[in-house]
Design a protein around this motif. Structure first.
Motif, PDB file in Angstrom:
ATOM      1  N   ILE A  57      21.321 -10.621  -9.812  1.00  0.00           N
ATOM      2  CA  ILE A  57      20.046 -10.267  -8.825  1.00  0.00           C
ATOM      3  C   ILE A  57      19.337 -11.376  -8.264  1.00  0.00           C
ATOM      4  CG2 ILE A  57      17.668  -9.063  -9.273  1.00  0.00           C
ATOM      5  CD1 ILE A  57      19.116  -7.003 -11.031  1.00  0.00           C
ATOM      6  N   GLN A  58      19.159 -11.480  -7.354  1.00  0.00           N
ATOM      7  CA  GLN A  58      18.253 -12.507  -6.730  1.00  0.00           C
ATOM      8  C   GLN A  58      16.821 -12.131  -6.888  1.00  0.00           C
ATOM      9  OE1 GLN A  58      18.514 -13.373  -2.366  1.00  0.00           O
ATOM     10  NE2 GLN A  58      17.174 -15.064  -2.617  1.00  0.00           N
ATOM     11  N   LEU A  59      15.944 -12.902  -7.692  1.00  0.00           N
ATOM     12  CA  LEU A  59      14.622 -12.677  -7.783  1.00  0.00           C
ATOM     13  C   LEU A  59      13.761 -13.064  -6.743  1.00  0.00           C
ATOM     14  CD1 LEU A  59      14.277 -13.335 -11.781  1.00  0.00           C
ATOM     15  CD2 LEU A  59      14.653 -11.177 -10.537  1.00  0.00           C
ATOM     16  N   ALA A  60      12.487 -12.523  -6.395  1.00  0.00           N
ATOM     17  CA  ALA A  60      11.722 -12.845  -5.348  1.00  0.00           C
ATOM     18  C   ALA A  60      10.168 -13.264  -5.626  1.00  0.00           C
ATOM     19  CB  ALA A  60      11.540 -11.691  -4.395  1.00  0.00           C
ATOM     20  N   PRO A  61      10.322 -14.490  -6.209  1.00  0.00           N
ATOM     21  CA  PRO A  61       8.938 -14.885  -6.872  1.00  0.00           C
ATOM     22  C   PRO A  61       7.883 -15.217  -5.693  1.00  0.00           C
ATOM     23  CG  PRO A  61      10.705 -16.642  -6.773  1.00  0.00           C
ATOM     24  CD  PRO A  61      11.084 -15.526  -6.603  1.00  0.00           C
ATOM     25  N   SER A  62       8.177 -15.152  -4.587  1.00  0.00           N
ATOM     26  CA  SER A  62       7.219 -15.453  -3.543  1.00  0.00           C
ATOM     27  C   SER A  62       6.646 -13.771  -2.957  1.00  0.00           C
ATOM     28  CB  SER A  62       7.806 -15.929  -2.122  1.00  0.00           C
ATOM     29  OG  SER A  62       8.793 -14.987  -1.692  1.00  0.00           O
ATOM     30  N   PHE A  63       7.039 -12.811  -3.590  1.00  0.00           N
ATOM     31  CA  PHE A  63       6.539 -11.664  -3.166  1.00  0.00           C
ATOM     32  C   PHE A  63       5.807 -11.225  -4.744  1.00  0.00           C
ATOM     33  CE2 PHE A  63       9.087 -12.314   0.573  1.00  0.00           C
ATOM     34  CZ  PHE A  63       8.308 -11.313   1.422  1.00  0.00           C
ATOM     35  N   ALA A  64       6.593 -11.074  -5.771  1.00  0.00           N
ATOM     36  CA  ALA A  64       6.194 -10.704  -6.806  1.00  0.00           C
ATOM     37  C   ALA A  64       5.993 -11.403  -7.924  1.00  0.00           C
ATOM     38  CB  ALA A  64       6.919  -9.464  -7.210  1.00  0.00           C
ATOM     39  N   PRO A  65       5.252 -12.719  -7.989  1.00  0.00           N
ATOM     40  CA  PRO A  65       5.258 -13.691  -8.869  1.00  0.00           C
ATOM     41  C   PRO A  65       4.817 -13.335 -10.288  1.00  0.00           C
ATOM     42  CG  PRO A  65       3.281 -13.804  -7.475  1.00  0.00           C
ATOM     43  CD  PRO A  65       4.175 -12.839  -6.854  1.00  0.00           C
ATOM     44  N   VAL A  66       4.018 -12.386 -10.470  1.00  0.00           N
ATOM     45  CA  VAL A  66       3.589 -12.067 -11.953  1.00  0.00           C
ATOM     46  C   VAL A  66       4.784 -11.363 -12.723  1.00  0.00           C
ATOM     47  CG1 VAL A  66       2.128 -10.946 -13.431  1.00  0.00           C
ATOM     48  CG2 VAL A  66       1.283 -12.035 -11.381  1.00  0.00           C
ATOM     49  N   PRO A 114      -0.871  -7.024 -12.194  1.00  0.00           N
ATOM     50  CA  PRO A 114      -1.310  -6.477 -10.741  1.00  0.00           C
ATOM     51  C   PRO A 114      -0.210  -5.678 -10.173  1.00  0.00           C
ATOM     52  CG  PRO A 114      -0.846  -8.786 -10.649  1.00  0.00           C
ATOM     53  CD  PRO A 114      -0.608  -8.598 -11.951  1.00  0.00           C
ATOM     54  N   ALA A 115      -0.393  -4.721  -9.237  1.00  0.00           N
ATOM     55  CA  ALA A 115       0.504  -3.907  -8.448  1.00  0.00           C
ATOM     56  C   ALA A 115       0.958  -5.108  -7.276  1.00  0.00           C
ATOM     57  CB  ALA A 115      -0.347  -2.768  -7.893  1.00  0.00           C
ATOM     58  N   GLU A 116       2.038  -5.517  -7.454  1.00  0.00           N
ATOM     59  CA  GLU A 116       2.471  -6.281  -6.331  1.00  0.00           C
ATOM     60  C   GLU A 116       3.452  -5.791  -5.145  1.00  0.00           C
ATOM     61  OE1 GLU A 116       2.860 -10.681  -8.603  1.00  0.00           O
ATOM     62  OE2 GLU A 116       4.205  -9.291  -9.498  1.00  0.00           O
ATOM     63  N   TYR A 117       2.691  -4.846  -4.513  1.00  0.00           N
ATOM     64  CA  TYR A 117       3.279  -4.015  -3.830  1.00  0.00           C
ATOM     65  C   TYR A 117       3.463  -4.486  -2.464  1.00  0.00           C
ATOM     66  CZ  TYR A 117       2.443  -0.155  -7.437  1.00  0.00           C
ATOM     67  OH  TYR A 117       2.328   0.429  -8.714  1.00  0.00           O
ATOM     68  N   TRP A 118       2.561  -5.371  -2.234  1.00  0.00           N
ATOM     69  CA  TRP A 118       2.641  -5.971  -0.822  1.00  0.00           C
ATOM     70  C   TRP A 118       1.876  -7.641  -1.198  1.00  0.00           C
ATOM     71  CZ3 TRP A 118      -0.177  -1.694  -1.407  1.00  0.00           C
ATOM     72  CH2 TRP A 118      -1.755  -1.878  -1.162  1.00  0.00           C
ATOM     73  N   ARG A 119       2.034  -8.430   0.006  1.00  0.00           N
ATOM     74  CA  ARG A 119       1.569  -9.518  -0.151  1.00  0.00           C
ATOM     75  C   ARG A 119       0.929  -9.837   1.140  1.00  0.00           C
ATOM     76  NH1 ARG A 119       4.034 -15.197   0.175  1.00  0.00           N
ATOM     77  NH2 ARG A 119       2.526 -15.388   1.655  1.00  0.00           N
ATOM     78  N   ALA A 151       0.774  -6.282  10.910  1.00  0.00           N
ATOM     79  CA  ALA A 151       0.067  -7.556  11.350  1.00  0.00           C
ATOM     80  C   ALA A 151      -1.367  -7.418  11.510  1.00  0.00           C
ATOM     81  CB  ALA A 151       0.458  -8.093  12.719  1.00  0.00           C
ATOM     82  N   LYS A 152      -1.788  -6.201  11.797  1.00  0.00           N
ATOM     83  CA  LYS A 152      -3.276  -5.955  12.044  1.00  0.00           C
ATOM     84  C   LYS A 152      -4.032  -5.871  10.478  1.00  0.00           C
ATOM     85  CE  LYS A 152      -6.258  -2.680  14.404  1.00  0.00           C
ATOM     86  NZ  LYS A 152      -6.246  -1.235  14.720  1.00  0.00           N
ATOM     87  N   ALA A 153      -3.263  -5.197   9.558  1.00  0.00           N
ATOM     88  CA  ALA A 153      -3.738  -4.974   8.324  1.00  0.00           C
ATOM     89  C   ALA A 153      -3.606  -6.350   7.460  1.00  0.00           C
ATOM     90  CB  ALA A 153      -3.319  -3.838   7.478  1.00  0.00           C
ATOM     91  N   GLY A 154      -2.697  -7.108   7.969  1.00  0.00           N
ATOM     92  CA  GLY A 154      -2.598  -8.446   7.334  1.00  0.00           C
ATOM     93  C   GLY A 154      -1.326  -8.473   5.969  1.00  0.00           C
ATOM     94  N   TRP A 155      -0.455  -7.551   6.068  1.00  0.00           N
ATOM     95  CA  TRP A 155       0.372  -7.319   4.838  1.00  0.00           C
ATOM     96  C   TRP A 155       1.876  -7.517   5.248  1.00  0.00           C
ATOM     97  CZ3 TRP A 155       3.417  -3.370   5.193  1.00  0.00           C
ATOM     98  CH2 TRP A 155       3.327  -2.112   5.622  1.00  0.00           C
ATOM     99  N   ALA A 156       2.661  -8.126   4.149  1.00  0.00           N
ATOM    100  CA  ALA A 156       3.833  -7.974   4.267  1.00  0.00           C
ATOM    101  C   ALA A 156       4.605  -7.328   3.065  1.00  0.00           C
ATOM    102  CB  ALA A 156       4.518  -9.243   4.689  1.00  0.00           C
ATOM    103  N   SER A 157       5.574  -6.591   3.109  1.00  0.00           N
ATOM    104  CA  SER A 157       6.236  -6.009   1.686  1.00  0.00           C
ATOM    105  C   SER A 157       7.719  -6.149   2.027  1.00  0.00           C
ATOM    106  CB  SER A 157       5.742  -4.596   1.573  1.00  0.00           C
ATOM    107  OG  SER A 157       6.557  -3.364   2.345  1.00  0.00           O
ATOM    108  N   LEU A 158       8.176  -6.282   0.577  1.00  0.00           N
ATOM    109  CA  LEU A 158       9.551  -6.120   0.502  1.00  0.00           C
ATOM    110  C   LEU A 158      10.035  -4.789   0.734  1.00  0.00           C
ATOM    111  CD1 LEU A 158      10.726  -8.334  -2.662  1.00  0.00           C
ATOM    112  CD2 LEU A 158      10.778  -8.736   0.159  1.00  0.00           C
ATOM    113  N   THR A 159      11.325  -4.222   1.023  1.00  0.00           N
ATOM    114  CA  THR A 159      11.525  -3.016   1.461  1.00  0.00           C
ATOM    115  C   THR A 159      12.764  -2.258   0.606  1.00  0.00           C
ATOM    116  OG1 THR A 159      13.144  -4.104   3.051  1.00  0.00           O
ATOM    117  CG2 THR A 159      10.842  -3.363   3.947  1.00  0.00           C
ATOM    118  N   HIS A 160      12.768  -1.152   0.590  1.00  0.00           N
ATOM    119  CA  HIS A 160      13.908  -0.315  -0.293  1.00  0.00           C
ATOM    120  C   HIS A 160      15.071  -0.228   0.320  1.00  0.00           C
ATOM    121  CE1 HIS A 160      10.375   0.426  -3.132  1.00  0.00           C
ATOM    122  NE2 HIS A 160      11.312   0.608  -4.121  1.00  0.00           N
ATOM    123  N   CYS A 161      15.855  -1.153   0.583  1.00  0.00           N
ATOM    124  CA  CYS A 161      16.877  -1.314   1.142  1.00  0.00           C
ATOM    125  C   CYS A 161      17.969  -1.236   0.125  1.00  0.00           C
ATOM    126  CB  CYS A 161      17.470  -2.550   1.876  1.00  0.00           C
ATOM    127  SG  CYS A 161      16.512  -2.553   3.545  1.00  0.00           S
TER     128      CYS A 161
END
Lengths: 293, 293
Positions: A57-66, A114-119, A151-161
């Motif tokens: 598994i490749q981890l994604a610390p830039s999206f879910a650091p905690v 924290p809920a790291e649902y988006w960044r 972009a308007k709300a200013g978030w990015a999230s990983l996706t359930h692919c």
């Protein structure tokens, strides 16, 4: 009807010289070394099943650091010894961890992350998918990850692919620590985006999870703990002796090679395809990942 | 943040009485008998694996009449005795049939069928999905099937959602007779739409195909014919003695119940979901199918 083909008596026949076809895999194979990015050894979670199979598994610390820090602490403290796969729901998820124990978390784990649902979108370079997304205002790729963007709300999230790895949790407001994880084994359940913390993706050996028997209980849980599929050990690749360490790299999603690959996935045109689609779904443009030689 | 939830110290807490949640499964469970449509016994292909597992496929004669007639002729002439699964490619397809034989087709089979890749939109009642589609101008449901639609060009096609069953073929202009079939076991490869004849969908027992070992050769083909996974028999349900005959029904996709189900799939909101997506992908709104009691 597509150029290069003519209709003869209801059947398609090739007319004159075929056009120059290019397949997505050809683009990946021809991509120069400069577009491949090594995945840090510290971001690879290596799960060895007792059966002998391995899941990487490749981890994604830039999206879910905690949560990623938690997962590294779990792996490095042998928290998952005795753990197993205890849930496999067809066309949905395979899930593993310490199912029936209330094992205390090791030192270094944040039990109330924290809920790291988006960044924040700020600070991310996003290459647009270029086609509409069914779930978010926009979709694209950032640092090798498929992302949903507002972009308007200013978030990015990983996706359930397919192959995405998320943190199992109870009902809201529970967030989950990362001690129990799941991966997607079917149709991308993108409705989970921004409702769960995604911590990475399976890049090798998903067949060790998705070929397991489906659970017979509600939501695919296994009935009998004796049938849980045991995990032998979980390590971070950086802790594995150099000679045995698995290494992977992914295609830079801001590279020209990826732009061509993405376009080819969205408009298939080769000896097999007669008709191109209008585009492609985000999860149907998987970011190329390969073993590093 | 969603109504009904307030942010307290970064965690989500429930404020006052919870809103009235409704889950897609609740809608299906509560749907009246009048919205369920029996699948004709003559449209059910029943594959019994030698392992004891059973795969049931609903055929789609309204979209691929010639291929479906072929498949019924194959089943009724024991054409598939000795057949097996010879290809399983992860996140793509499981494929079966008579792999290495040039078995002549039985009487009643059209060896040169037309490419039934789409059909005229005329004559079809289509309930729109209500959300954009990545692959076609529009998507929706017709007679219980998920379809892609181009109103201007006047066509409708079945779609490569999870469990869709298609006719394996060689390079164009080959179309395939229906003697070799595949089903989708991962991310919907919708780029195949209108490039292949879809003849139906798996409605029971897909785990007998998707848990099989992935093939080690290119495209997931099995290397050794000895490892092909044998099929014991293939029948049309109408030919099975009444007492043993499997029976299924699907939800009428033009019914009010389906409209509510579709809306709920696109906007999840219950004890688990904190954030609704903007919509849902066609393949992520699976048409409810159940055993008929």
């Amino acid at each position: 009807m597509r150029a290069g083909f003519v209709v003869v008596g209801g059947l398609l026949s090739l007319a004159a010289a075929p056009p120059k076809y290019i397949k997505p895999t050809d683009i990946v194979d021809a991509a120069p070394a400069s577009v491949w990015r090594a995945i840090p050894d510290d971001d690879l979670l290596v799960i060895d099943m007792q059966s002998g199979g391995r899941v990487v598994i490749q981890l994604a610390p830039s999206f879910a650091p905690v949560h990623v820090a938690n997962i590294k602490a779990f792996a490095r403290s042998d928290h998952w010894s005795g753990a197993g796969v205890y849930r496999v729901q067809d066309n949905y998820v395979a899930q593993w961890g310490n199912a029936d124990t209330e094992k205390p978390s090791p030192k270094g784990v944040n039990d109330k992350p924290p809920a790291e649902y988006w960044r924040p979108l700020k600070g991310l370079q996003v290459t647009p998918l270029g086609f509409p997304d069914s779930y978010a205002p926009a979709a694209g790729f950032s640092g090798g990850w498929p992302v949903a963007v507002n972009a308007k709300a200013g978030w990015a999230s990983l996706t359930h692919c397919y192959g995405a790895v998320g943190v199992a949790r109870g009902l809201a407001p529970d967030v989950g620590s990362g001690s129990e994880l799941y991966t997607i084994i079917g149709t991308p359940p993108r409705q989970l985006d921004r409702n769960i913390t995604i911590v990475g993706r399976v890049i090798e050996g998903i067949e060790n999870l998705n070929t397991l028997q489906r659970g017979t209980e509600a939501l695919g849980f296994y009935k009998d703990p004796k049938t849980y599929v045991p995990i032998a050990q979980v390590r971070i690749a950086a802790d594995i002796p150099v000679a045995e360490r698995p290494r992977f790299e992914y295609m830079d999603t801001s590279s020209p090679s990826f732009a061509r690959y993405k376009a080819a996935r969205g408009h298939r045109r080769d000896e097999f395809y007669e008709t191109s689609a209008l585009g492609a779904d985000l999860c149907n443009v998987p970011v190329p990942v390969r073993k590093k030689s």
